[in-house]
Structures are given as C-alpha cells and as structure tokens.
Enzyme design. Structure first.
Site, PDB file in Angstrom:
ATOM      1  N   ASN A 185      -1.414  -8.767   7.905  1.00  0.00           N
ATOM      2  CA  ASN A 185      -1.890 -10.037   8.467  1.00  0.00           C
ATOM      3  C   ASN A 185      -1.239 -10.414   9.801  1.00  0.00           C
ATOM      4  OD1 ASN A 185       0.493 -10.436   7.129  1.00  0.00           O
ATOM      5  ND2 ASN A 185      -0.074 -12.417   6.284  1.00  0.00           N
ATOM      6  N   SER A 191       1.270  -1.571   8.222  1.00  0.00           N
ATOM      7  CA  SER A 191       0.225  -1.417   7.208  1.00  0.00           C
ATOM      8  C   SER A 191      -0.789  -0.392   7.697  1.00  0.00           C
ATOM      9  CB  SER A 191      -0.462  -2.765   6.992  1.00  0.00           C
ATOM     10  OG  SER A 191      -1.695  -2.559   6.346  1.00  0.00           O
ATOM     11  N   SER A 229       2.868  -7.438  -0.968  1.00  0.00           N
ATOM     12  CA  SER A 229       2.539  -8.150  -2.203  1.00  0.00           C
ATOM     13  C   SER A 229       3.653  -7.997  -3.247  1.00  0.00           C
ATOM     14  CB  SER A 229       1.239  -7.585  -2.766  1.00  0.00           C
ATOM     15  OG  SER A 229       1.430  -6.218  -3.044  1.00  0.00           O
ATOM     16  N   GLU A 256       9.802  -9.908   1.497  1.00  0.00           N
ATOM     17  CA  GLU A 256       8.941 -11.046   1.877  1.00  0.00           C
ATOM     18  C   GLU A 256       7.611 -10.836   1.173  1.00  0.00           C
ATOM     19  OE1 GLU A 256       9.583 -13.665   3.459  1.00  0.00           O
ATOM     20  OE2 GLU A 256      11.429 -13.266   4.537  1.00  0.00           O
ATOM     21  N   CYS A 315       0.780 -15.551   3.878  1.00  0.00           N
ATOM     22  CA  CYS A 315       1.522 -15.507   2.611  1.00  0.00           C
ATOM     23  C   CYS A 315       1.986 -16.886   2.145  1.00  0.00           C
ATOM     24  CB  CYS A 315       2.730 -14.607   2.781  1.00  0.00           C
ATOM     25  SG  CYS A 315       3.683 -15.055   4.233  1.00  0.00           S
ATOM     26  N   GLY A 354      10.346 -13.416  -3.291  1.00  0.00           N
ATOM     27  CA  GLY A 354      11.182 -12.591  -2.443  1.00  0.00           C
ATOM     28  C   GLY A 354      12.681 -12.731  -2.591  1.00  0.00           C
ATOM     29  N   GLU A 396      14.137 -14.105   6.565  1.00  0.00           N
ATOM     30  CA  GLU A 396      13.973 -13.616   7.926  1.00  0.00           C
ATOM     31  C   GLU A 396      14.210 -14.786   8.877  1.00  0.00           C
ATOM     32  OE1 GLU A 396      10.110 -11.421   7.681  1.00  0.00           O
ATOM     33  OE2 GLU A 396      11.418  -9.685   7.911  1.00  0.00           O
TER      34      GLU A 396
HETATM   35  P1  NAD Z   1       0.660  -4.468   0.172  1.00  0.00           P
HETATM   36  O1  NAD Z   1       1.699  -4.831  -0.807  1.00  0.00           O
HETATM   37  O2  NAD Z   1      -0.582  -3.830  -0.311  1.00  0.00           O
HETATM   38  O3  NAD Z   1       1.252  -3.485   1.292  1.00  0.00           O
HETATM   39  C1  NAD Z   1       2.375  -3.842   2.062  1.00  0.00           C
HETATM   40  C2  NAD Z   1       2.959  -2.607   2.694  1.00  0.00           C
HETATM   41  O4  NAD Z   1       3.620  -1.822   1.705  1.00  0.00           O
HETATM   42  C3  NAD Z   1       1.936  -1.671   3.356  1.00  0.00           C
HETATM   43  O5  NAD Z   1       2.471  -1.191   4.568  1.00  0.00           O
HETATM   44  C4  NAD Z   1       1.796  -0.556   2.337  1.00  0.00           C
HETATM   45  O6  NAD Z   1       1.394   0.683   2.897  1.00  0.00           O
HETATM   46  C5  NAD Z   1       3.210  -0.458   1.807  1.00  0.00           C
HETATM   47  N1  NAD Z   1       3.362   0.148   0.488  1.00  0.00           N
HETATM   48  C6  NAD Z   1       2.483   0.151  -0.545  1.00  0.00           C
HETATM   49  N2  NAD Z   1       3.003   0.804  -1.597  1.00  0.00           N
HETATM   50  C7  NAD Z   1       4.241   1.230  -1.244  1.00  0.00           C
HETATM   51  C8  NAD Z   1       5.275   1.948  -1.909  1.00  0.00           C
HETATM   52  N3  NAD Z   1       5.156   2.357  -3.170  1.00  0.00           N
HETATM   53  N4  NAD Z   1       6.422   2.188  -1.231  1.00  0.00           N
HETATM   54  C9  NAD Z   1       6.582   1.761   0.045  1.00  0.00           C
HETATM   55  N5  NAD Z   1       5.629   1.085   0.728  1.00  0.00           N
HETATM   56  C10 NAD Z   1       4.468   0.814   0.085  1.00  0.00           C
HETATM   57  O7  NAD Z   1       0.350  -5.833   0.977  1.00  0.00           O
HETATM   58  P2  NAD Z   1      -0.815  -6.128   1.998  1.00  0.00           P
HETATM   59  O8  NAD Z   1      -2.094  -6.160   1.231  1.00  0.00           O
HETATM   60  O9  NAD Z   1      -0.685  -5.254   3.178  1.00  0.00           O
HETATM   61  O10 NAD Z   1      -0.427  -7.610   2.463  1.00  0.00           O
HETATM   62  C11 NAD Z   1      -0.753  -8.750   1.738  1.00  0.00           C
HETATM   63  C12 NAD Z   1       0.433  -9.212   0.912  1.00  0.00           C
HETATM   64  O11 NAD Z   1       1.568  -9.379   1.735  1.00  0.00           O
HETATM   65  C13 NAD Z   1       0.188 -10.561   0.269  1.00  0.00           C
HETATM   66  O12 NAD Z   1       0.683 -10.556  -1.044  1.00  0.00           O
HETATM   67  C14 NAD Z   1       0.999 -11.505   1.124  1.00  0.00           C
HETATM   68  O13 NAD Z   1       1.401 -12.683   0.493  1.00  0.00           O
HETATM   69  C15 NAD Z   1       2.158 -10.654   1.499  1.00  0.00           C
HETATM   70  N6  NAD Z   1       2.793 -11.161   2.721  1.00  0.00           N
HETATM   71  C16 NAD Z   1       4.025 -11.766   2.619  1.00  0.00           C
HETATM   72  C17 NAD Z   1       4.636 -12.293   3.746  1.00  0.00           C
HETATM   73  C18 NAD Z   1       5.975 -12.970   3.676  1.00  0.00           C
HETATM   74  O14 NAD Z   1       6.627 -13.076   4.702  1.00  0.00           O
HETATM   75  N7  NAD Z   1       6.425 -13.437   2.526  1.00  0.00           N
HETATM   76  C19 NAD Z   1       4.003 -12.184   4.993  1.00  0.00           C
HETATM   77  C20 NAD Z   1       2.757 -11.555   5.054  1.00  0.00           C
HETATM   78  C21 NAD Z   1       2.166 -11.048   3.909  1.00  0.00           C
END
Ligand code: NAD
Length: 488
Positions: free
Chosen positions: A157, A182, A233, A254, A288, A458, A462
């Site tokens: 995002n 991502s 996530s 996060e 998020c 989390g 940050e």
């Molecule tokens: P996601 O969890 O699907 O992926 C996040 C990242 O993790 C990607 O780069 C993915 O390739 C990587 N990943 C996936 N499996 C992995 C593994 N086993 N080992 C290492 N890396 C792995 O999340 P998304 O769909 O890209 O983003 C949306 C989510 O992110 C939502 O839940 C949102 O709330 C969260 N988010 C949190 C914040 C925050 O600061 N708290 C900010 C933005 C988004």
C-alpha cells in the site's frame, strides 16, 4: 527534471550499488490497477541474487558503521533533498505501481520517505551511549552499536514510504539493509535505492531484491541477518516472527488492524465525518491503521450518516493520474475479490448498506466507497480486517460501553476519538488498547511521532526517536579505576 520514469526498470534488483538481472527467476508482472494492463515485467530473485545481496550487505556494513553518524546522516539528508526534487516523477511511478491517486501520492509517499531520510539523517550524529558513575570511582559506559545486516519486507500500500521508514533509521544507526518490496508493487523501492546511491551511499548498504514470500523467507532465515522489519498482515507476521525467533533475531512487526473510531454526540460533525472519510477511504481504504469500526453515539447517528453520504457523493473517482481524482482503484484483481466477499457477507449477516457496494463499470479494480450502518460487534465486517473502502458504522449509548466494545478485538494498531470534551478525549485515549491514537483527527503519521501497534497488530515502533532503539544495541563497558583484588 525528468518528467516521468519508464515503468520498466533497468533491471529487477538493485544489489551492491547497481541494477542486476537474473532472468532465471520466475517472471513477475506489474499491473496498473487503473486499467489492468501489464506495465512492467520483472523477475523474482534467484538464490544467487539473494546471496549477492546478503554478502554485499555484510561486507559494506562494517565500513559504514565505522563512519561518524554525522557522515552517515549527511548522505541520508542529501537523499531526502533528491527525493523532494523528484517528487513528481516518483509520485507518478507510485500511482502506476499502486493505483493510488496522484493527488495522494504527490503529498504522502516520496514526501513521507524524504521526511524519514531527513529526520534520521539529522539524528544520526546525535546517537550516543551514556556514562554511568559507579561505586569507588569506577564507571561504566555504553556504546550504541548497529545490529548488522537488517532485512526489510514491505506491503503493497505504501511502497516508497515503507522502504524509507525502514532504511532511514537502519542506515542512520550504521546497519546495512536488504529490502524486499511486495511482489504486487515492486517498482518504487528501486528508485529509493538509486537515489540513496546518487546521494553518496556506498554500494551494498541498501539492496533491493524482488519476489514473493519464498524470497522473504530465504532472507529471514539467513544466519547473517540480525534483524527483520516486516510490514504486512498478521498471518505473514506470525510466520516471519517464528522464523526470526529460530535465529533469536530482533524484529519489528507492523501488521494489520481493525481500529475503532469513537464519535460522541458533542463532536464537531464536519470534522468527525472528515475523520471517518480519511480513516476509511484514503488510498481506497488500503491503510493498516484505518478506523474501520466507526462507533457513533446514537444522538448524532442520523446527521452523521446524512453528512457522510452527501460528502461521499462528491468523491472524484477516476483516472488516478488526473490531478482532481481523489479516489482510485484497489491494488489488484485479488484484492477487489476479497473486499467484494466481505460486502456480500455483510449483507448476508444483516448489515444495512447505506451507500456503495458495487464495482464500477470500467476497466481496472474500482469499487465504490461503501458504508454499512446498524453493524453489530459479532458481524464479520466488524471483526476482520478488510483492507478496502468499506466502513462499518456501529451505534453506542455510553462511553463505558463504547470503550469496552472498542477494545474487544485482537488487534491494537490505532484508535481515534471525536469529541469537544477534552477531559473525555484524554480519558478515552488512555483507555484505548492501541499503539497509535488520534484526538479529533485520524491517520496522521508524521515522522516525529512513533507509529505501530499493540496486541496482534505488532511489535516495536517505526519513526520518531524510539525507532533508534529498534535498529541499534548497547554494548556496556565496565571500567575499574583501582587495582583489582581476587580471593586468591
Ligand atoms: P502480506 O502479509 O500478504 O505480505 C507482506 C509482505 O510479506 C510481502 O512482501 C510478502 O511477499 C511477504 N511475505 C509473505 N510471506 C512471507 C514469508 N513467509 N516470509 C517472508 N516474507 C513473506 O501483506 P500485504 O497484503 O502485502 O499487505 C496488506 C497487509 O499489510 C494488511 O494486513 C495491512 O494491515 C498490513 N500493513 C500494515 C502496516 C503497518 O504499518 N502496521 C502498514 C501497511 C500495511
């Protein structure tokens, strides 16, 4: 100044100060969410690319840590200036990568990244340990030292912002970073790498490798890695945290949320509606910290819904590159399907659809801003993170009741309150079980303020001075000033 950047980068990865390609990696198509067209094709990192990035980082980190903080900070601050100068092409690229309107990306992405580089660049020279007086004239001191090689893993995002929020404090403290964006939005982090190197960052200190979860997992599991910072996530967070625990690594997590926003009868109605709009529909709801459970006190409920619906009618939905567009598509075909699934479930479970709910009849992944009222705590849309433009409005009568319900969630990322009663505002935020709170505002994320979540949302924070604690460690040194005695 370059007007725009080509969407197809010179190569997929940026390792040891240069673009590198390895076409043996699986192809990775980048899709423009506003049209569904492929705008670039990259390749996932092969084990050889991952190895090159980690070994470059390991070698470069030692010399980087030996510089003074002022020298490191100067490079970060120069990079901040370059990012601001190039805000226009960077914002266009971010819009193409994510589908977010240029109206947003031009004020919230490269600019936020530049803020982080400037802030941590400024702090770098002031990072010190402390002097601790001890009995008998002895003393101790602490040295603030880097952790070593850090891995950053991003969500889709806020690709530029996430890369900079992780790289800036890591580099300020003398670490090296290998960053995996991502797989859905891989383009902007490469530009961050280019700019850092143009600003004078020595090769190997900020490397970008592309790929999905398996590439992330390979980085997290490598014994050379001292720290992992993930934005993603909760399910991914669980896996990454567990893998990091195997190597007793430091982590920042996060993760997702289902944050409450409390609107009391005495709130300024227009501001409260603005807060609910910003907390649900900015970036088409893909934020998020969004306040997606909007608890509205019954006395203000009807005026709130009326004002909200009227304001949503004036949303300009369309081509995200047009400057007047303020609501764009979702990031991907997969994401729009997930969100549509939640809308169907809300209707099935008896929530009242106030507005929206449908796909737009045009190419790309467009979904109307959607509001449900009469939502109850047990409904799926009140419990699970949707990550799309879907607001759930819940009624409440008393502060005590609202607080109990607001906190009855496994998440704890953010929370907000709208009221004119200052005493109540501070009492309410003191009671929130959340890491990032807002009074009469929502979703601001200035670099000077810590950002992050509690409970399942989390670990660590940050931004702000506190981020330094998550990218450095203390070495304690005891100094004896008198002859040392021993029992024999
Ligand atoms: P996601 O969890 O699907 O992926 C996040 C990242 O993790 C990607 O780069 C993915 O390739 C990587 N990943 C996936 N499996 C992995 C593994 N086993 N080992 C290492 N890396 C792995 O999340 P998304 O769909 O890209 O983003 C949306 C989510 O992110 C939502 O839940 C949102 O709330 C969260 N988010 C949190 C914040 C925050 O600061 N708290 C900010 C933005 C988004």
């Amino acid at each position: 100044m370059t007007d725009t950047y080509p969407t197809q980068p010179e190569a997929s990865h940026f390792v040891n100060g240069a673009y590198v390609e390895d076409t043996a990696g699986a192809p990775l198509d980048v899709i423009y969410p506003a049209t569904g067209e492929v705008i670039a094709t990259l390749h996932e990192a092969t084990p050889a690319i991952v190895e090159a990035a980690l070994s470059a980082a390991e070698v470069a980190q030692k010399a980087w840590a030996a510089l003074t903080g002022t020298e490191r900070g100067r490079i970060l601050r120069r990079a901040a200036d370059l990012m601001r100068e190039r805000n226009h092409p960077l914002s266009v690229l971010e819009t193409r990568d994510t589908g977010k309107p240029y109206q947003e990306t031009s004020v919230a992405d490269a600019t936020s990244g530049a803020d982080a580089l400037e802030y941590f660049g400024g702090l770098a020279g002031a990072l010190t340990g402390e002097h601790i007086p001890l009995a008998g004239g002895d003393w101790a001191y602490t040295r603030r030292e880097p952790l070593g090689v850090c891995v950053g893993i991003g969500a889709w995002n806020y690709p530029t912002q996430i890369a900079c929020w992780k790289a800036a404090p890591a580099l300020a403290c003398g670490n090296a970073m290998v960053f995996k964006p991502s797989e859905t939005t891989p383009l902007s982090a490469l530009k961050v790498a280019e700019i850092l190197h143009e600003a004078g960052l020595p090769p190997g200190l900020f490397n970008v490798v592309q790929g999905a979860g398996a590439v992330g997992a390979a980085l997290v599991g490598d014994p050379r890695v001292a720290k992992v910072s993930l934005t993603g996530s909760v399910p991914t967070g669980r896996k990454v945290y567990a893998a990091a625990a195997e190597g007793i690594k430091n982590v920042t997590m996060e993760l997702g949320g289902k944050s409450p926003l409390l609107i009391f009868d005495d709130a300024d109605l227009d501001s409260a509606v603005s807060g609910a709009i910003l907390g649900n529909f900015y970036s088409s709801g893909q934020v998020c910290s969004n306040g997606t459970r909007v608890f509205v006190q019954t006395g203000i409920k009807e005026p709130f819904l009326e004002c909200l619906t009227a304001r949503l009618e004036s949303a300009v939905i369309g081509d995200p590159l047009e400057p007047e567009t303020n609501f764009g598509p979702l990031v991907s075909a997969r994401q729009i399907e997930i969100v549509e699934g939640y809308i169907a479930k809300a209707i099935e479970e008896g929530a009242r659809l106030v507005t929206g709910g449908k796909r737009l009849n045009r190419n790309g992944f467009y979904l109307e801003p959607t509001v449900f009222a009469d939502v109850t705590d047990d409904m799926t849309i009140a419990r699970e993170e949707i990550f799309g433009p879907v607001m759930a409005v819940l009624d409440f009568e008393t502060e005590e009741e609202a607080m109990a319900r607001a906190n009855a969630t496994e998440f704890g990322l953010a929370a907000g309150v709208f009221t004119r009663d200052l005493t109540r505002a501070h009492r309410v935020v003191a009671g929130f079980e959340a890491g990032t709170c807002y009074i009469n505002s929502y979703n601001d994320a200035p670099v000077e303020m810590p950002f992050g979540g509690s409970k399942l949302s989390g670990v660590g924070r940050e931004n702000a001075k506190t981020a330094i604690e998550h990218y450095s460690q203390f070495k304690a040194v005891h100094v004896r000033m008198s002859p040392l005695e021993a029992p024999f």
